[in-house]
Scaffold this active site. Structure first.
Site, short mmCIF file in Angstrom:
data_model
loop_
_atom_site.label_atom_id
_atom_site.label_comp_id
_atom_site.label_asym_id
_atom_site.label_seq_id
_atom_site.Cartn_x
_atom_site.Cartn_y
_atom_site.Cartn_z
N HIS A 201 0.78 -1.24 0.00
CA HIS A 201 0.00 0.00 0.00
C HIS A 201 0.81 1.28 0.00
CE1 HIS A 201 -4.22 -1.30 0.44
NE2 HIS A 201 -3.71 -2.36 1.05
N LYS B 59 -8.60 14.33 3.44
CA LYS B 59 -7.74 13.15 3.52
C LYS B 59 -6.87 13.34 4.75
CE LYS B 59 -6.30 14.24 -0.61
NZ LYS B 59 -6.15 13.08 -1.48
N ARG B 60 -6.14 12.29 5.17
CA ARG B 60 -5.23 12.45 6.29
C ARG B 60 -4.22 13.58 6.00
NH1 ARG B 60 -5.35 8.61 10.70
NH2 ARG B 60 -3.49 9.74 11.35
N LYS C 27 0.91 14.58 0.90
CA LYS C 27 -0.38 14.92 0.29
C LYS C 27 -0.48 16.41 -0.03
CE LYS C 27 -2.67 11.03 2.62
NZ LYS C 27 -3.30 10.22 1.55
N THR D 211 -8.31 6.76 -2.97
CA THR D 211 -9.66 6.29 -3.30
C THR D 211 -10.67 7.42 -3.15
OG1 THR D 211 -9.71 5.41 -1.05
CG2 THR D 211 -9.38 3.83 -2.83
N LYS E 158 -14.21 8.64 -5.36
CA LYS E 158 -15.51 9.00 -4.76
C LYS E 158 -15.97 10.35 -5.31
CE LYS E 158 -14.12 6.33 -0.81
NZ LYS E 158 -13.36 6.32 0.45
#
Length: 843
Positions: free
Chosen positions: A378, A569-570, A575, A677, A681
């Site tokens: 992952h 998101k986290r 990110k 993911t 969405k």
């Protein structure tokens, strides 16, 4: 919340929510009242809203039970190959509405609850999220369970029943504060404890080599108590099981030789054993080598493997052998999927059981183990890879350490034979890393102990083959696969966006719910004015509803006509929430510079949790809230720009914000986000994506056409080239005036006037050791955001792009992902035939 539907509107709702027959409605009312009385022991005079929620939950659960029992009988009779999905996280969210959707009960319940003078949506809001996960990895496991049930696979999710899930996030003075998530406080109506299947798990002790074989003795025992949660497929009468283990101390715990005199102390010490399942480790993409975490990993593996073997042995066709010692057929009846390396101990534990307990020959046991296990990788971030100290293993799991050494020796002998004299290759490929602290590389253990290794998006699987596991790929290329992640369209379209699901079903029927590729049929309607208008109208209704929710919950007023620009998101440096911050500041400076100019109004929403020990992530949250404080209170800005931090982002909040988003931000440095993911969405819910060519964004652009996403910035090759050249943040700072202005404002305390030095760590990181090269993509990002503004000013063109994105999102269903796992890794075929419902005779 939303005004209740009139009876006319209620009747007009099409069958996507299930047709409410009169009998069904009466039955639900009767069952509801019965549970209120007999289960909750309340009457309507003293019942609270929570009592009503529980009465409804029990009513809906009743509809699962017959199907659940029948599904398990069906598996026992047919004895299919069982799929075991092992994960330390299952981020399930709420269960009530999902169960109603999958059983086709939503309209019947809605009507019954309405007739009882209650509001279904209000009751749904009372349910606690099952927050047994951190982010993508845990939510993926939950989507996979839904798809495996919908595809009729004999699948089981196995994990830990954490007493405390992911912490609740409070924002206090702009800082994140964590509080414990006591999600079981009022009880969990969806789980069933199964004390009759309680199993022992051993720790510590020592190993004895005897003529009769190897014995692991003088261990400490902890009991694993299973709790089962039903997992319904979509309208196919299949109900699978998620089994979560809870730690219990045995009754003789510490009462043996130790605490002869102190009985009270001994009983209090039971907590030590039971702490194993107390709390979820709140790290996303980060390894924290704590002994309690290693205990959790072994606990779930040891309990699960005993359960798998018990089920294999007692299965009708398990073995012709009267004593069931024949494990030849084990890999034909059992598939174990390891969700990352967290359950990697399955490999040495299965070897231990086969060799030490079942007396299978070592080489045969190794063949069985490899044919049974498969590993999903992952992440490629080095700080996320699990590398456990050998010293910890020696103490906690001495027999497993011996087995790992033996497996590694076998593996290295093979490598040495193929590459004689290549000592460096042996060092790189070893499961044991030498150094001042010898460590076990769990990813290497997974690769050698599995018959299939997969990444979770094409670009990620390529990186896995060409860099992370390059040597292993050269050794066994046939082992490596790609399985691009997906999301369940039941929760992420039907449940969270019924308005959109309805207008889609009106145009193309309901087949898309279980075959998302049918969304392609929407391409015919890309120029259909009615459909364009309907899609825009649904989005506007979702935005109004979310704006009302924000006002009610957080007392923030936002302009529902503005662009909803969302990054949820986290919080993590890779990110690049900081890139989003720099855009917000740049936009603010442009408005301040030219207040009379017309700007496309935006509401920038950023949400997500930071790991409690991750200093930089917490500083990023403080920066976001501080920027919002300044911008949202500047009279020159007014309605043109707002920056909102969405507190306590979780599954149930995602279900509200995603359908309301116009723009989805997926802006990680190329080569760092394995898949993502959330991106999928947003796509299926009619937001457009601004993003880098990273993770599944690459495949989204491939499906919809790059011109229908806002793609910007460095590609993986550019990042690698910049690494070779050397990234120098100062060059960008010197040459881009708007960037310099933004950094100087952060640095000087413009956004933190009461503590001017507040963000020195952030600025220092960006200027001197930014692994994720925020400045290198700044210019391209700002320019791309300009193109977003341009398109947003043409609502018809914007909506046509939205329709094209929705129509091209079919690939990203977890049904497609699971079908690929089933055929290409597990060797089973999904089944479209429904099990007969409980009210009909069995076949």
């Amino acid at each position: 919340m939303a005004a209740p539907l009139s009876d006319g509107e209620r009747r007009k709702q099409i069958s996507v929510r299930g047709i409410a027959g009169l009998g069904d409605v009466a039955e639900v009312r009767k069952s509801f009242n019965r549970h209120l009385h007999f289960t909750l022991v309340k009457d309507r005079n003293v019942a609270t809203p929570r009592d009503y929620y529980f009465a409804l939950a029990h009513t809906v659960r009743d509809h699962l039970v017959g199907r659940w029992i029948r599904t398990q009988q069906h598996y026992y009779e047919r004895d299919p190959k069982r799929i075991y999905y092992l994960s330390l996280e299952f981020y399930m969210g709420r269960t009530l509405q999902n169960t109603m959707v999958n059983l086709g009960l939503q309209n019947a319940c809605d009507e019954a609850i309405y007739q009882l003078g209650l509001d279904l949506e209000e009751l749904e809001e009372i349910e606690e999220d099952a927050g047994l996960g951190n982010g993508g990895l845990g939510r993926l496991a939950a989507c996979f369970l839904d798809s495996m049930a919908t595809l009729g696979l004999a699948a089981y999710g196995y994990g830990i029943r954490y007493e405390f899930g992911i912490f609740n996030q409070k924002i206090v003075d702009g800082w994140q504060v964590e509080e414990a998530d006591d999600w079981l406080r009022y009880g969990n109506p969806w789980e069933k404890a199964r004390p009759e299947y309680m199993l022992p798990v051993h720790f510590y002790g020592r190993v004895e080599h005897t003529p009769e074989g190897v014995k692991w003795i003088d261990t400490q025992v902890v009991l694993a108590m299973p709790y089962d949660t039903p997992v319904p497929g979509y309208k196919n009468n299949t109900v699978n099981t998620m089994r979560l283990w809870s730690a219990k101390a045995p009754n003789d715990f510490n009462l043996q030789e130790f605490n002869m005199g102190d009985y009270i102390e001994a009983v209090l010490d039971r907590n030590l054993a039971e702490n194993i399942s107390r709390v979820l480790y709140p790290n996303d993409n980060f390894f924290e080598g704590k002994e309690l975490r290693l205990k959790q990993e072994y606990f779930v593996v040891a309990a699960t493997l005993q359960d798998i073997i018990r089920r294999f042995k007692s299965s009708k066709f398990g073995c012709r052998d009267p004593v069931r010692t024949c494990f030849e057929t084990f890999p034909d009846k059992v598939a174990i999927q390891l969700n990352d390396t967290h359950p990697a101990l399955s490999i040495p534990e299965l070897m231990r059981i086969l060799v030490d307990v079942e007396k299978v020959d070592w080489d045969k046991a190794w063949e069985i183990t490899r044919r049974t296990c498969a590993y999903t990788n992952h992440t490629v971030l080095p700080e996320a890879l699990e590398r456990w100290p050998v010293s910890m293993f020696e103490k906690l799991l001495p027999r497993h350490l011996e087995i790992i050494y033996a497996l590694n020796q076998m593996h290295l002998d093979r490598v040495a034979a193929l590459y004689p004299g290549d000592i460096d290759r042996l060092r790189r490929m070893s499961v044991i890393e030498e150094g001042d602290c010898k460590r076990i590389n769990m990813a290497h253990l997974c690769v050698i102990g599995s018959h299939a290794v997969n990444g979770v998006a094409c670009i990620h699987s390529d990186i896995v083959k060409n860099s992370v596991f390059k040597d292993f790929y050269e050794l066994e290329p046939e082992k490596f696969q790609n399985k691009t992640n997906g999301i369940t369209p039941r929760r992420w379209l039907l449940l969270c966006n019924p308005g959109l699901a309805d207008i889609i079903a009106e145009k193309i029927g309901e087949g898309f719910i279980t075959d998302l590729s049918q969304l392609k049929k929407l391409l015919e309607f890309i120029d259909n004015e009615t459909f364009i208008r309907d899609v825009a109208k649904v989005k506007q209704e979702n935005k109004l509803k979310f704006a009302a929710y924000l006002e009610e919950q957080y007392k923030v007023k936002i302009n529902p006509m503005s662009m909803f620009d969302v990054q949820v998101k986290r919080i993590h440096e890779y990110k690049r929430q900081l890139l989003n911050c720099l855009h917000a500041i740049t936009l603010y400076n442009r408005i301040r510079c030219n207040p009379s100019k017309s700007f496309v109004p935006r509401t920038i929403m950023i949400g997500g949790k930071a790991a409690p020990g991750y200093h930089m992530a917490k500083m990023i949250i403080k920066l976001i809230t501080s920027i919002g404080e300044v911008i949202n209170n500047d009279p020159y800005v007014g309605d043109k720009l707002k920056v909102i931090f969405l507190e306590n982002y979780r599954v149930s909040l995602a279900e509200k914000v995603i359908p309301a988003a116009d723009l989805s931000q997926q802006i990680s440095t190329a080569g760092t986000e394995a898949s993502g993911t959330g991106n999928m969405k947003f796509m299926v819910n009619g937001a457009l994506t601004i993003g880098t060519m990273d993770g599944a964004n690459v495949e989204m652009a491939e499906e919809a056409g790059e011109e229908n996403l806002f793609i910007f910035g460095m590609r993986v090759e550019d990042v690698e080239a910049l690494d070779r050249k050397g990234y120098n943040a100062r060059e960008y700072y010197e040459s881009l005036p708007e960037l310099r202005q933004a950094i100087d404002q952060i640095s000087s305390g413009f956004f933190s006037p009461r503590d001017p030095g507040c963000f020195k760590d952030v600025v220092n990181m960006l200027m001197h050791h930014d692994r994720f090269k925020v400045f290198a993509d700044y210019e391209a990002y700002i320019k791309c955001q300009g193109q977003v503004d341009q398109l947003f000013m043409d609502p018809r063109e914007w909506t046509r792009k939205v329709i094209r994105n929705i129509a091209c999102s079919g690939k990203f269903s977890s049904d497609r992902t699971i079908t690929e796992y089933a055929r290409e890794i597990w060797g089973v075929e999904p089944s479209a035939t429904a099990i007969p419902p409980p009210n009909l005779p069995r076949n």
